[in-house]
Design a protein around this motif. Structure first.
Motif, short mmCIF file in Angstrom:
data_model
loop_
_atom_site.label_atom_id
_atom_site.label_comp_id
_atom_site.label_asym_id
_atom_site.label_seq_id
_atom_site.Cartn_x
_atom_site.Cartn_y
_atom_site.Cartn_z
N ALA A 82 0.58 -0.50 0.01
CA ALA A 82 -0.12 -0.17 0.05
C ALA A 82 0.99 1.27 0.03
O ALA A 82 0.56 2.73 -0.24
N ALA A 83 1.74 1.21 0.21
CA ALA A 83 3.21 1.95 0.26
C ALA A 83 3.45 2.86 -1.09
O ALA A 83 4.57 1.51 -2.09
N ASP A 84 3.76 4.46 -0.85
CA ASP A 84 4.52 4.85 -1.83
C ASP A 84 6.27 5.20 -1.35
O ASP A 84 7.46 4.46 -2.61
N ALA A 85 6.28 4.64 -0.50
CA ALA A 85 7.42 4.85 0.31
C ALA A 85 7.77 3.92 1.97
O ALA A 85 6.79 4.27 2.48
N ILE A 86 9.34 3.54 1.83
CA ILE A 86 9.06 3.60 3.72
C ILE A 86 10.14 4.50 4.12
O ILE A 86 11.28 4.33 3.51
N VAL A 87 10.30 4.51 4.83
CA VAL A 87 11.13 5.84 5.43
C VAL A 87 11.28 5.43 6.82
O VAL A 87 10.68 5.26 7.80
N ILE A 88 12.70 5.31 7.06
CA ILE A 88 12.80 4.29 8.43
C ILE A 88 13.64 6.37 9.16
O ILE A 88 14.95 6.36 8.60
N ALA A 89 13.49 6.57 10.47
CA ALA A 89 13.87 7.18 10.88
C ALA A 89 13.73 7.05 12.98
O ALA A 89 12.50 6.93 13.13
N PRO A 90 14.23 6.83 13.41
CA PRO A 90 15.81 7.06 13.39
C PRO A 90 15.89 5.24 12.70
O PRO A 90 16.03 4.32 13.11
N GLY A 91 17.49 5.71 12.12
CA GLY A 91 17.67 3.78 11.57
C GLY A 91 19.17 3.81 12.50
O GLY A 91 19.82 4.09 12.08
N SER A 92 18.70 2.44 12.87
CA SER A 92 19.61 2.25 14.14
C SER A 92 21.01 1.16 13.26
O SER A 92 20.79 0.89 12.43
N ALA A 93 22.43 1.09 14.07
CA ALA A 93 23.23 0.49 13.50
C ALA A 93 22.56 -0.69 12.99
O ALA A 93 22.96 -1.46 12.01
N ASP A 94 21.80 -1.71 14.39
CA ASP A 94 21.71 -2.95 14.22
C ASP A 94 20.57 -3.02 12.88
O ASP A 94 20.67 -4.19 11.62
N LEU A 95 19.32 -2.19 12.50
CA LEU A 95 18.64 -2.15 11.83
C LEU A 95 19.46 -2.03 9.93
O LEU A 95 19.16 -2.82 9.38
N MET A 96 20.02 -1.77 10.35
CA MET A 96 20.89 -1.48 8.96
C MET A 96 21.69 -2.40 8.60
O MET A 96 21.52 -3.01 7.11
N ALA A 97 22.07 -3.21 9.57
CA ALA A 97 22.89 -4.23 9.43
C ALA A 97 22.51 -5.56 9.13
O ALA A 97 22.50 -5.83 8.48
N LYS A 98 21.02 -5.27 9.78
CA LYS A 98 20.21 -6.68 9.32
C LYS A 98 19.04 -6.09 7.93
O LYS A 98 19.46 -7.40 6.96
N LEU A 99 19.25 -4.88 7.61
CA LEU A 99 18.89 -4.74 6.37
C LEU A 99 20.15 -4.87 4.66
O LEU A 99 19.45 -5.67 3.62
N SER A 100 21.00 -4.64 5.53
CA SER A 100 22.08 -5.01 4.51
C SER A 100 22.24 -6.82 4.22
O SER A 100 22.96 -7.05 2.97
N LEU A 101 22.46 -7.07 4.70
CA LEU A 101 22.12 -8.23 4.63
C LEU A 101 20.41 -9.32 4.78
O LEU A 101 20.52 -10.35 4.10
N GLY A 102 19.81 -8.49 4.77
CA GLY A 102 18.23 -9.32 4.02
C GLY A 102 17.68 -9.95 5.00
O GLY A 102 16.94 -11.06 5.12
N LEU A 103 18.32 -9.38 6.82
CA LEU A 103 18.07 -10.16 7.75
C LEU A 103 16.43 -10.54 7.81
O LEU A 103 15.74 -8.98 7.49
N ALA A 104 15.33 -10.69 8.59
CA ALA A 104 13.76 -10.04 8.49
C ALA A 104 13.37 -11.08 9.83
O ALA A 104 13.36 -12.37 9.10
N ASP A 105 13.81 -10.82 10.91
CA ASP A 105 13.58 -11.47 12.32
C ASP A 105 12.32 -10.23 13.13
O ASP A 105 12.09 -10.49 13.93
N ASP A 106 12.07 -9.14 12.46
CA ASP A 106 10.49 -8.70 13.48
C ASP A 106 10.37 -7.95 11.95
O ASP A 106 9.96 -8.17 10.81
N LEU A 107 9.13 -7.53 12.38
CA LEU A 107 8.24 -7.07 11.49
C LEU A 107 8.64 -5.49 9.88
O LEU A 107 8.45 -5.68 9.14
N LEU A 108 9.52 -4.62 10.98
CA LEU A 108 10.32 -3.73 10.16
C LEU A 108 10.83 -4.25 9.24
O LEU A 108 11.18 -3.93 8.07
N SER A 109 12.08 -5.32 9.58
CA SER A 109 13.59 -5.48 8.78
C SER A 109 12.54 -7.20 7.87
O SER A 109 12.77 -7.12 6.41
N THR A 110 11.18 -7.60 8.17
CA THR A 110 10.02 -8.25 6.95
C THR A 110 9.70 -7.73 5.86
O THR A 110 9.94 -7.84 4.94
#
Ligand code: C5P
Length: 403
Positions: A82-110
């Protein structure tokens, strides 16, 4: 004017102290007409509550991939579709690391992994965490994967240290989200702009200036940045913030007098488009006094004027031809008391420029609104009364077609 009308934005919040600024960001996005759906990680909820975000956005906040309030139990798919964009603020180091590896272990990363819309992240963390090789790797990978990173900025941090890693201010993030959705018609182009008034000193405390607020020139700078250009803004004395500063694509040179503006502008003519928006003083003071002129009885001093250089005329004289087109493409501005079209077009021909933009008065100075008459060799076109940013966007589109 709202710049995000009909835009649906998923606002992701991860765990960082900068989350205290995210409610403000949600409000700014909504003020621009966007609908905002918040998704929070578990850690984010330690810094700001879902109740706050729900109350501000008017939408229930999603915090878990196991939420069974979504019909098919697939919030991670539904939300991004449904979204035109996902904006993440703040983006933590942990979340950025997860997303850069394609990990998906909670709703936001999935949600990010399952998305089919653009992802923008405003990193926020301590400077050591930002500078760590692992985080730099994450940032690089995310950029390569087409994710847009907004910032971070440098400055005072919540932990007491000073350095790179601060989240951009909500206004800066919102400006960049708005810019993201604008047409990229000037990608890779260089745009030079003069803006604001000039100030001609009579003595160290007195001088002659005019009512130009700089708003039109700054709006053109913002619109050009939104369109993807690199911008050099030569600004006379005006108290306006540098637009889209955090993009790193704008250079601002502050000047005072017309002579200073002339020198700064002529040194920067290696550009594709030049907008001469500044209200340059036609005359400077021949010999400004080094010390404050004393009143000495009733007699008024005789002040001798000298003509200032014509910046636009001198840039136009240096124009070369590139691909059969004038380079840089020069756009002048004209404010006339009478016969706007006739006088502005005469000015265009006299200065040897392809386009001139007439300010259709009477309330242009200092106002957020304006209306324009764009004149070139083919004729004239009116741009109806609107906010200066909206006019600037239209003008940028017209000029982009010309080059
Ligand atoms: O010559 P006039 O002031 O009427 O023309 C207005 C246009 O010329 C504007 O685009 C203004 O920025 C530019 N100009 C300039 N240098 C001057 C005077 C005007 O660049 N000294």
């Amino acid at each position: 004017m709202q710049s995000l009308i009909n835009k649906k934005i998923v606002l992701g919040i991860s765990g960082g102290i900068a989350a205290y600024k995210t409610p403000e960001l949600a409000r700014l996005l909504m003020q621009e007409g966007a609908s905002v759906q918040v998704v929070m990680t578990e850690a984010a909820q330690q810094f700001v509550t879902p109740v706050t975000m729900q109350a501000l956005t008017g939408n229930p906040v999603f915090t878990s991939q196991w939420d069974n309030s979504v019909g098919n139990n697939m919030a991670h798919i539904e939300l991004s579709r449904a979204a035109d964009a996902i904006v993440i603020a703040p983006g933590s180091a942990d979340l950025m690391a997860k997303l850069s590896l394609g990990l998906a272990d909670d709703l936001l990363s999935t949600l990010c992994l399952a998305r089919d819309c653009p992802l923008l992240i405003a990193p926020a963390m301590n400077k050591q965490m930002w500078e760590h090789a692992a985080t730099q790797r994450s940032a690089e990978r995310l950029s390569k994967d087409g994710v847009t990173l907004l910032g971070p900025a440098s400055g005072f941090q919540a932990c007491g240290e000073v350095g790179m890693g601060r989240m951009l201010e909500p206004v800066g993030i919102a400006e960049q989200v708005i810019a993201f959705f604008q047409k990229k018609t000037l990608l890779g182009k260089k745009v030079l702009i003069t803006a604001g008034p000039t100030f001609e000193a009579i003595d160290p405390v007195r001088g002659i200036t005019n009512h130009s607020s700089g708003k039109m020139g700054f709006a053109i700078a913002r619109a050009a940045l939104e369109a993807g250009a690199d911008v050099h803004l030569v600004a006379g004395p005006c108290d306006l913030p540098t637009p889209l500063e955090a993009t790193g694509r704008i250079t601002r040179t502050n000047v005072v007098s017309a002579k200073e503006m002339h020198a700064a502008t002529l040194a920067a003519t290696n550009c594709d488009v030049f907008f001469a928006v500044a209200a340059v003083a036609d005359w400077g003071i021949a010999k400004p006094a080094k010390e404050k002129i004393k009143r000495n009885g009733k007699e008024a001093p005789n002040i001798e004027f000298v003509a200032n250089p014509d910046i636009l005329l001198d840039v136009a004289k240096a124009v070369k031809t590139k691909g059969g087109k004038p380079h840089p493409y020069c756009v002048g501005f004209a404010a006339e008391s009478t016969d706007l079209e006739k006088h502005a077009d005469e000015k265009r021909k006299r200065k040897g420029i392809p386009m001139i933009v007439g300010n259709i008065g009477p309330d242009t100075f200092g106002s957020d609104l304006n209306q324009l008459l764009v004149i070139d060799a083919a004729g004239s076109k009116k741009i109806a009364k609107a906010e200066k940013l909206q006019l600037a966007r239209q003008l940028i589109q017209l000029v982009a077609k010309k080059i």
